[in-house]
Design an enzyme around this catalytic site. Structure first.
Site, PDB file in Angstrom:
ATOM      1  N   HIS A  25       0.970  -1.106  -0.202  1.00  0.00           N
ATOM      2  CA  HIS A  25       0.564   0.370  -0.398  1.00  0.00           C
ATOM      3  C   HIS A  25       0.685   1.069   0.051  1.00  0.00           C
ATOM      4  O   HIS A  25       1.194   1.822   0.983  1.00  0.00           O
ATOM      5  CB  HIS A  25      -0.879   0.302   0.854  1.00  0.00           C
ATOM      6  CG  HIS A  25      -1.887   1.056   0.856  1.00  0.00           C
ATOM      7  ND1 HIS A  25      -2.495   1.089   1.755  1.00  0.00           N
ATOM      8  CD2 HIS A  25      -1.972   2.158   0.721  1.00  0.00           C
ATOM      9  CE1 HIS A  25      -4.168   1.678   2.413  1.00  0.00           C
ATOM     10  NE2 HIS A  25      -3.073   2.768   0.687  1.00  0.00           N
ATOM     11  N   HIS A  27       1.757   5.341  -2.447  1.00  0.00           N
ATOM     12  CA  HIS A  27       1.478   5.847  -3.495  1.00  0.00           C
ATOM     13  C   HIS A  27       2.385   6.419  -4.219  1.00  0.00           C
ATOM     14  O   HIS A  27       3.278   6.959  -3.025  1.00  0.00           O
ATOM     15  CB  HIS A  27       0.647   6.557  -2.864  1.00  0.00           C
ATOM     16  CG  HIS A  27      -1.100   6.264  -1.953  1.00  0.00           C
ATOM     17  ND1 HIS A  27      -2.024   6.270  -3.344  1.00  0.00           N
ATOM     18  CD2 HIS A  27      -1.417   5.656  -1.343  1.00  0.00           C
ATOM     19  CE1 HIS A  27      -3.146   6.299  -2.323  1.00  0.00           C
ATOM     20  NE2 HIS A  27      -2.776   5.041  -1.342  1.00  0.00           N
ATOM     21  N   HIS A 205      -9.069   1.096  -0.820  1.00  0.00           N
ATOM     22  CA  HIS A 205      -9.267   1.686   0.282  1.00  0.00           C
ATOM     23  C   HIS A 205     -10.869   1.630   0.327  1.00  0.00           C
ATOM     24  O   HIS A 205     -11.754   2.340  -0.548  1.00  0.00           O
ATOM     25  CB  HIS A 205      -8.839   3.762  -0.258  1.00  0.00           C
ATOM     26  CG  HIS A 205      -7.427   3.599   0.202  1.00  0.00           C
ATOM     27  ND1 HIS A 205      -6.940   2.818  -1.522  1.00  0.00           N
ATOM     28  CD2 HIS A 205      -6.577   4.637   0.344  1.00  0.00           C
ATOM     29  CE1 HIS A 205      -5.720   3.049  -1.559  1.00  0.00           C
ATOM     30  NE2 HIS A 205      -5.127   4.686  -0.211  1.00  0.00           N
ATOM     31  N   GLU A 208     -11.280   3.347   6.193  1.00  0.00           N
ATOM     32  CA  GLU A 208     -10.123   4.506   6.184  1.00  0.00           C
ATOM     33  C   GLU A 208     -10.958   5.775   7.127  1.00  0.00           C
ATOM     34  O   GLU A 208     -11.036   5.449   8.763  1.00  0.00           O
ATOM     35  CB  GLU A 208      -8.996   4.814   5.318  1.00  0.00           C
ATOM     36  CG  GLU A 208      -8.208   5.814   5.560  1.00  0.00           C
ATOM     37  CD  GLU A 208      -7.754   6.292   4.465  1.00  0.00           C
ATOM     38  OE1 GLU A 208      -8.140   6.666   3.184  1.00  0.00           O
ATOM     39  OE2 GLU A 208      -5.993   6.566   4.214  1.00  0.00           O
ATOM     40  N   ASP A 286       1.408   4.027   2.974  1.00  0.00           N
ATOM     41  CA  ASP A 286       0.650   5.238   2.031  1.00  0.00           C
ATOM     42  C   ASP A 286       1.167   5.930   1.679  1.00  0.00           C
ATOM     43  O   ASP A 286       1.689   5.523   0.028  1.00  0.00           O
ATOM     44  CB  ASP A 286      -0.348   4.995   2.970  1.00  0.00           C
ATOM     45  CG  ASP A 286      -1.729   5.846   2.589  1.00  0.00           C
ATOM     46  OD1 ASP A 286      -1.295   5.399   1.608  1.00  0.00           O
ATOM     47  OD2 ASP A 286      -2.409   6.162   3.406  1.00  0.00           O
ATOM     48  N   ASP A 287       2.444   7.207   2.124  1.00  0.00           N
ATOM     49  CA  ASP A 287       2.126   8.044   1.082  1.00  0.00           C
ATOM     50  C   ASP A 287       3.521   8.923   2.018  1.00  0.00           C
ATOM     51  O   ASP A 287       3.726   9.759   2.795  1.00  0.00           O
ATOM     52  CB  ASP A 287       1.007   9.202   1.161  1.00  0.00           C
ATOM     53  CG  ASP A 287       0.195   8.909   0.468  1.00  0.00           C
ATOM     54  OD1 ASP A 287       0.318   8.859  -0.135  1.00  0.00           O
ATOM     55  OD2 ASP A 287      -1.102   8.868   0.682  1.00  0.00           O
TER      56      ASP A 287
END
Ligand code: ADE
Ligand code: ZN
Length: 348
Positions: A25, A27, A205, A208, A286-287
């Site tokens: 996961h 991005h 997703h 969340e 994630d980011d």
């Protein structure tokens, strides 16, 4: 403490860095560090809303998902040519390698770029070339996942899938991201069904910021093979039992969850409870450029806050391979490598 003995903190960090792991996961646009934002802005003569790298980094103070997404989409504006996508992806792979990541399944958001007039081929070719070079030079295997932006229409997602078809050999699956609340998985049922018929794997997703129902919808209507985030599953006991029974993987992102205030503090995170209830929980970043940490930082943050045991950390790494889209033999090879590493390091 005996001064000749290393403290437990650094030894856990080095144990985690040596532990083979998959990241599922991530991005790729969320790996764009402020330094690279400024370098690309200078290259393309783009004027930024921030005076310096530090000022931009200071703006990374979010109160929810949308407050993050606004900055994330603005940051992606400096990505203009194939070389930019290549440089961003290569930088992430080098960072991942330092964290002991051996396999990645990464998202990209084509609509963020095609809406600005960047060709989808520019995006996919830049990312793919970096992934291929990363496999050759760093030994990291990969899958690429095309995400539809859920705040846009299903017709826009259909058009994006059409644009991607000439590059289908480089794209393993489709996903669903962006603003969750008010954009349920059911909105994308038809485009996911078409992606399924075309042979793409599927993730979404869900849970969340959105409710547990969105997780059930993603499973039943979009036929996804895993859920990205999914932490709100614990609001529905029947769903929780199903996720455990069916070993549906959750790609959990602890630092993201605290940065975006899904949890106010890491101590409140349900990751340990989910793991102890038999769910196939994985840890991901994630980011990372926006949330203050790459993969090992995420493992360390939950280990400290939730007092995870070594066995639980090893289980999380094994889960990352179980949940991946690697073939069965490769999964088994990596799970055995994790077991061997754990045995070797516990004897040391
Ligand atoms: N896009 C990038 N990061 C995301 C996240 N955590 N949730 C939804 N969309 C995203
Ligand atoms: Zn995400």
């Amino acid at each position: 403490m005996n001064p000749t003995e290393p403290s437990s903190e650094p030894s856990i960090a080095s144990f985690l860095r040596g532990l083979p792991k998959a990241e599922l996961h991530l991005h790729i646009e969320g790996t764009l560090e402020p330094e690279m934002v400024f370098a690309l802005a200078a290259k393309h003569d783009v004027t930024l809303a921030y005076a310096s790298v530090d000022a931009l980094r200071r703006a990374y103070d979010f109160h929810d998902l949308q407050s993050f997404l606004d900055l994330y989409y603005a940051g992606a504006d400096v990505l203009r040519d194939e070389e930019d996508f290549y440089a961003m992806t290569s930088a992430y792979l080098r960072r991942a390698r330092a964290d002991g990541v051996v396999h990645v399944e990464i998202f990209f958001d084509p609509q963020t770029h095609t809406e600005r007039g960047i060709g989808i081929g520019t995006v996919i070719n830049g990312i793919h070339r970096a992934l291929a070079d990363g496999e050759r030079d760093l030994g990291i295997s990969h899958r690429l996942i095309l995400c539809f932006l859920r705040h846009l229409s299903e017709a826009a997602a259909e058009a994006t899938l059409d644009l991607a078809l000439p590059f289908a050999d480089r794209v393993a699956g489709v996903g669903l991201d962006s603003s969750e609340a008010g954009h349920p998985p059911s909105k994308f049922e038809r485009v996911f069904a078409r992606a399924h018929r075309l042979g793409f794997a599927r993730v979404a997703h869900a849970g969340e910021e959105g409710p547990a129902d969105y997780i059930t919808e993603a499973l039943d209507l979009l036929q996804v093979s895993r859920i990205d985030h999914g932490v709100r599953c614990d609001e529905d006991p029947q769903l929780l039992a199903r996720l455990a029974r069916e070993r549906v993987p959750l790609t959990v992102c602890p630092l993201s969850n605290t940065k975006l205030k899904v949890y106010q503090q890491m101590e409140q995170h349900n990751l340990r409870r989910l793991l102890e209830q038999g769910l196939c929980v994985t840890i991901n970043s994630d980011d990372p450029a926006y949330f203050g940490g790459y993969l090992v930082d995420n493992y360390l943050a939950v280990q400290r806050a939730l007092d995870l045991s070594r066995e639980q950390l090893v289980q999380l790494a094994k889960n990352s391979f179980e949940a991946s889209w690697l073939d069965a033999a490769s999964k088994q090879r990596w799970i055995t490598a994790v077991d061997n590493y754990a045995a070797r390091t516990s004897a040391a």
